[in-house]
Design an enzyme around this catalytic site. Structure first.
Site, short mmCIF file in Angstrom:
data_model
loop_
_atom_site.label_atom_id
_atom_site.label_comp_id
_atom_site.label_asym_id
_atom_site.label_seq_id
_atom_site.Cartn_x
_atom_site.Cartn_y
_atom_site.Cartn_z
N VAL A 80 34.46 30.91 41.58
CA VAL A 80 33.11 30.43 41.93
C VAL A 80 33.26 29.13 42.70
O VAL A 80 33.88 28.18 42.20
CB VAL A 80 32.26 30.19 40.65
CG1 VAL A 80 30.87 29.67 41.04
CG2 VAL A 80 32.12 31.46 39.82
N SER A 108 38.72 29.35 43.00
CA SER A 108 38.21 29.64 44.35
C SER A 108 38.86 28.74 45.39
O SER A 108 39.18 27.58 45.11
CB SER A 108 36.70 29.40 44.34
OG SER A 108 36.19 29.34 45.65
N TYR A 131 39.99 32.73 50.83
CA TYR A 131 39.17 33.05 51.99
C TYR A 131 40.06 32.93 53.21
O TYR A 131 40.87 32.00 53.30
CB TYR A 131 38.00 32.05 52.12
CG TYR A 131 36.84 32.36 51.21
CD1 TYR A 131 36.23 33.61 51.25
CD2 TYR A 131 36.35 31.41 50.35
CE1 TYR A 131 35.16 33.89 50.41
CE2 TYR A 131 35.27 31.69 49.52
CZ TYR A 131 34.68 32.93 49.55
OH TYR A 131 33.63 33.22 48.74
N THR A 157 39.08 37.78 49.13
CA THR A 157 37.66 38.15 49.26
C THR A 157 37.40 38.70 50.65
O THR A 157 37.72 38.05 51.65
CB THR A 157 36.76 36.92 49.00
OG1 THR A 157 37.03 36.44 47.69
CG2 THR A 157 35.29 37.28 49.12
N LYS A 253 38.69 41.98 46.84
CA LYS A 253 37.35 41.78 46.27
C LYS A 253 36.26 42.04 47.30
O LYS A 253 36.39 41.62 48.45
CB LYS A 253 37.25 40.33 45.77
CG LYS A 253 35.90 39.89 45.24
CD LYS A 253 36.01 38.54 44.55
CE LYS A 253 34.70 38.08 43.97
NZ LYS A 253 33.83 37.44 44.96
N HIS A 277 29.38 40.29 45.59
CA HIS A 277 29.39 38.83 45.61
C HIS A 277 28.18 38.25 44.83
O HIS A 277 27.56 37.29 45.26
CB HIS A 277 29.39 38.33 47.07
CG HIS A 277 30.17 37.07 47.27
ND1 HIS A 277 31.36 37.02 47.95
CD2 HIS A 277 29.95 35.79 46.89
CE1 HIS A 277 31.82 35.79 47.99
NE2 HIS A 277 30.98 35.02 47.35
N ASP A 308 32.59 43.00 39.28
CA ASP A 308 31.78 41.82 38.99
C ASP A 308 30.39 42.02 39.55
O ASP A 308 30.09 43.07 40.13
CB ASP A 308 32.43 40.52 39.50
CG ASP A 308 32.33 40.31 41.01
OD1 ASP A 308 31.49 40.94 41.69
OD2 ASP A 308 33.11 39.50 41.52
N GLY A 331 30.84 35.34 36.41
CA GLY A 331 30.72 34.14 37.24
C GLY A 331 29.63 33.26 36.66
O GLY A 331 29.88 32.32 35.92
C1 GLV Z 1 30.83 31.39 47.92
O1 GLV Z 1 31.69 32.11 47.49
C2 GLV Z 1 29.46 31.56 47.64
O2 GLV Z 1 29.06 32.65 47.20
O3 GLV Z 1 28.72 30.61 47.87
#
Ligand code: GLV
Length: 390
Positions: A80, A108, A131, A157, A253, A277, A308, A331
């Site tokens: 997160v 993250s 990322y 991700t 993910k 997400h 998730d 999360g």
């Molecule tokens: C980043 O992962 C978000 O969802 O802000």
């Protein structure tokens, strides 16, 4: 005596009171109309459970494995962004709570506490979420840092190369740390506990990035980072490149479609995460629990399938496992706890979810979470028809 925490909603209430509005809103928003954000939770409510009786319930187990690692229950803490703004040193506290509980913690890329800071404050390896940035020097460097810190898995991700718009983040001027505008000062003046703790930590901006990446205008803004740094050209060929750069366990993910699940299989992913997400990216996507059955049909047994988005209780965890997930992530549910009570709040969230999982499993007539399957569900066919025949 403080009122006992009996459900995740208790933590959410305390969290809302304690944490600045911009960070509460950041956590509690979906993109655009928030349809997917809402569906993620309400679709779990459509799934009914099959009550069974007179089954020996004496020795129950929620233990299992995720990517070959032992877990006290198949529930990991999801990556997160900005967790260290929900509570001072948030990532460190959440990682420590996860370690003590025996579940995985995933850090993250957009965390406040750095990979190194979390590694220095924990004794068990954690996972790192990546990322993909345009700056390949940064990418190589951050992968090397995760390796050096002993991270045992990388979650890549795939659904956030451009940021889904969450209206409140724009209206609130979301940043880490918050900017000293009149609106923020007024709100922060009501969040004294949060502020005093924040003054005592040095972790107040994006710890994995600042000092490591070049060429970004506003270093405090998540939306600037994503717009300027994230690589919009990410495709399966690049995923393979990153797989090779990392060389360790890889979890992909953001998989919501059986075709993408098959592509993930081709890459050799150790696991995929069925995820939209948390409803923060493509508004209008189906809930992840609805997407799960077809993906299980397509690739079940060939790779681990995690899920998730929408899990707020141990009952939700059980439903996802019954539908074929082999692991799950929370999360928001742990962020509520963290914001409410720091490390103890994360432990409380895990404890609540564990109890709900264990009790529900028992009342469905099972005593081992590994034996849970679709047989414990009584679900209307319409739930699946949404995505075709199951
Ligand atoms: C980043 O992962 C978000 O969802 O802000």
């Amino acid at each position: 005596m403080a009122t006992p925490i009996t459900e995740i909603a208790d933590l959410k209430r305390l969290y809302k009171r304690r944490v600045p509005k911009m960070f509460y809103d950041y956590c509690e928003s979906g993109s655009w109309t928030e349809q997917t954000f809402r569906d993620n939770t309400s679709d779990f409510d459509l799934i009914r459970l099959r009550q069974r009786v007179a089954v020996d319930m004496a020795n129950r187990s929620t233990a299992g494995q995720m990517i070959g690692e032992d877990v006290a229950m198949p529930v990991a803490l999801a990556p997160v962004g900005m967790t260290g703004m929900q509570h001072a040193d948030g990532e460190i506290l959440a990682a420590q709570a996860a370690e003590e509980f025996g579940v995985p913690f995933c850090l993250s890329t957009m965390s406040i506490c750095s990979i190194e800071a979390v590694a220095a404050a924990t004794t068990k390896p954690f996972w790192f979420q990546l990322y993909v940035m345009k700056d390949y020097d940064f990418l190589e460097n951050v992968i090397e840092r995760a390796r050096k810190a002993g991270c045992t898995a990388m979650i890549l991700t795939l659904d956030l190369q451009i940021l889904g718009q969450r209206h409140k983040d724009i209206k609130n001027g979301l940043s880490a740390p918050p900017k000293p505008t009149l609106k923020n000062i007024v709100n922060l003046s009501t969040k004294v506990g949060w502020g005093l703790e924040m003054l005592q930590t040095k972790h107040r901006s994006f710890g994995n990035i600042i000092g490591h990446a070049k060429g970004v205008g506003d270093v405090s803004s998540l939306s600037s980072w994503t717009a300027e740094q994230f690589d919009p050209r990410l495709d399966w060929a690049k995923v393979k490149k990153i797989r090779d750069m990392w060389g360790g366990k890889l979890i992909l993910k953001g998989i919501m479609d059986p075709d993408d699940a098959r592509a993930a299989l081709d890459v050799g992913a150790d696991a995929i995460i069925v995820s939209n997400h948390g409803g923060r990216q493509l508004d209008g996507a189906i809930s992840s629990i609805r997407a799960l059955p077809e993906i299980v049909n397509a690739v079940g047994g060939q790779t681990e399938i995690h899920l998730d988005s929408g899990i707020r209780s141990g009952q939700d965890v059980l439903k996802a496992l019954a539908m074929g997930a082999t692991g799950t992530y929370i999360g928001r549910a742990f962020v509520y706890g963290l914001g409410a009570k720091g490390k103890q709040g994360v432990t409380d969230a895990l404890t609540v979810i564990h109890k709900e999982l264990d009790t529900t499993m028992a009342l469905c007539g099972r005593n081992d979470v590994k034996d849970v399957n679709r047989d414990i569900l009584l679900t209307d066919d319409a739930f699946y028809r949404y995505r075709g025949n199951w």
